[in-house]
Design a protein around this motif. Structure first.
Motif, PDB file in Angstrom:
ATOM      1  N   GLU A  70       2.080   1.674  -3.660  1.00 38.95           N
ATOM      2  CA  GLU A  70       2.744   3.233  -3.568  1.00 38.95           C
ATOM      3  C   GLU A  70       3.066   3.784  -4.636  1.00 38.95           C
ATOM      4  N   TYR A  71       3.926   3.455  -5.708  1.00 39.06           N
ATOM      5  CA  TYR A  71       4.304   3.531  -6.889  1.00 39.06           C
ATOM      6  C   TYR A  71       4.174   2.275  -8.104  1.00 39.06           C
ATOM      7  N   GLY A  72       3.652   3.619  -8.848  1.00 38.80           N
ATOM      8  CA  GLY A  72       3.807   2.255 -10.049  1.00 38.80           C
ATOM      9  C   GLY A  72       2.603   2.571 -11.696  1.00 38.80           C
ATOM     10  N   GLY A  73       2.384   2.172 -12.075  1.00 38.73           N
ATOM     11  CA  GLY A  73       0.953   2.609 -12.767  1.00 38.73           C
ATOM     12  C   GLY A  73       1.367   3.229 -13.818  1.00 38.73           C
ATOM     13  N   LEU A  85      -3.327   2.972 -14.735  1.00 40.78           N
ATOM     14  CA  LEU A  85      -3.569   1.374 -15.429  1.00 40.78           C
ATOM     15  C   LEU A  85      -2.540   0.873 -14.703  1.00 40.78           C
ATOM     16  N   TYR A  86      -3.240  -0.039 -14.577  1.00 37.55           N
ATOM     17  CA  TYR A  86      -2.504  -1.424 -13.299  1.00 37.55           C
ATOM     18  C   TYR A  86      -2.335  -2.462 -14.419  1.00 37.55           C
ATOM     19  N   ARG A  87      -1.943  -3.309 -14.251  1.00 36.05           N
ATOM     20  CA  ARG A  87      -1.609  -4.955 -14.637  1.00 36.05           C
ATOM     21  C   ARG A  87      -2.350  -6.134 -13.596  1.00 36.05           C
ATOM     22  N   ASP A  88      -3.005  -6.434 -13.604  1.00 42.72           N
ATOM     23  CA  ASP A  88      -4.021  -7.440 -12.096  1.00 42.72           C
ATOM     24  C   ASP A  88      -3.104  -7.588 -11.446  1.00 42.72           C
ATOM     25  N   ASP A  89      -1.943  -8.446 -11.782  1.00 42.04           N
ATOM     26  CA  ASP A  89      -1.010  -9.014 -10.695  1.00 42.04           C
ATOM     27  C   ASP A  89      -0.181  -8.006  -9.820  1.00 42.04           C
TER      28      ASP A  89
END
Length: 97
Positions: A70-73, A85-89
């Motif tokens: 829901e949050y992040g990136g 952009l996200y980390r794979d995990d």
């Protein structure tokens, strides 16, 4: 000329899928009624090196539809389009029909 971003390490570039705000009949849908926080993978990094020195590839590939937290990136704007952009995990899973 369009810019292309190739993520580094275990990063994944995602274009979020925006659910429609109203039905075909014109009924407005509340914001919370959207199905899932999902996106389409646009580009992936090569992966990271494990403790043994071998390259650990990413769990997703270009074109996958993924479930996002829901949050992040990290927001990235390229050619007037918005990507994240996200980390794979950080990616929660892949979605299939």
């Amino acid at each position: 000329m369009a810019k292309r971003l190739i993520p580094l390490f275990n990063r994944v570039l995602v274009e979020k899928i925006v659910s429609p705000s109203k039905t075909n009949a014109g009924i407005l849908l509340p914001e919370k009624s959207s199905k899932l926080n999902s996106g389409k993978v646009v580009a992936v990094g090569p992966g990271i090196h494990g403790k043994d020195g071998k390259l650990v590839p990413l769990a997703v590939k270009e074109g996958d539809t993924v479930l996002l937290p829901e949050y992040g990136g990290t927001e990235v704007k390229l050619d007037h389009k918005e990507y994240f952009l996200y980390r794979d995990d950080d990616i929660l899973g892949t979605l299939h029909d």
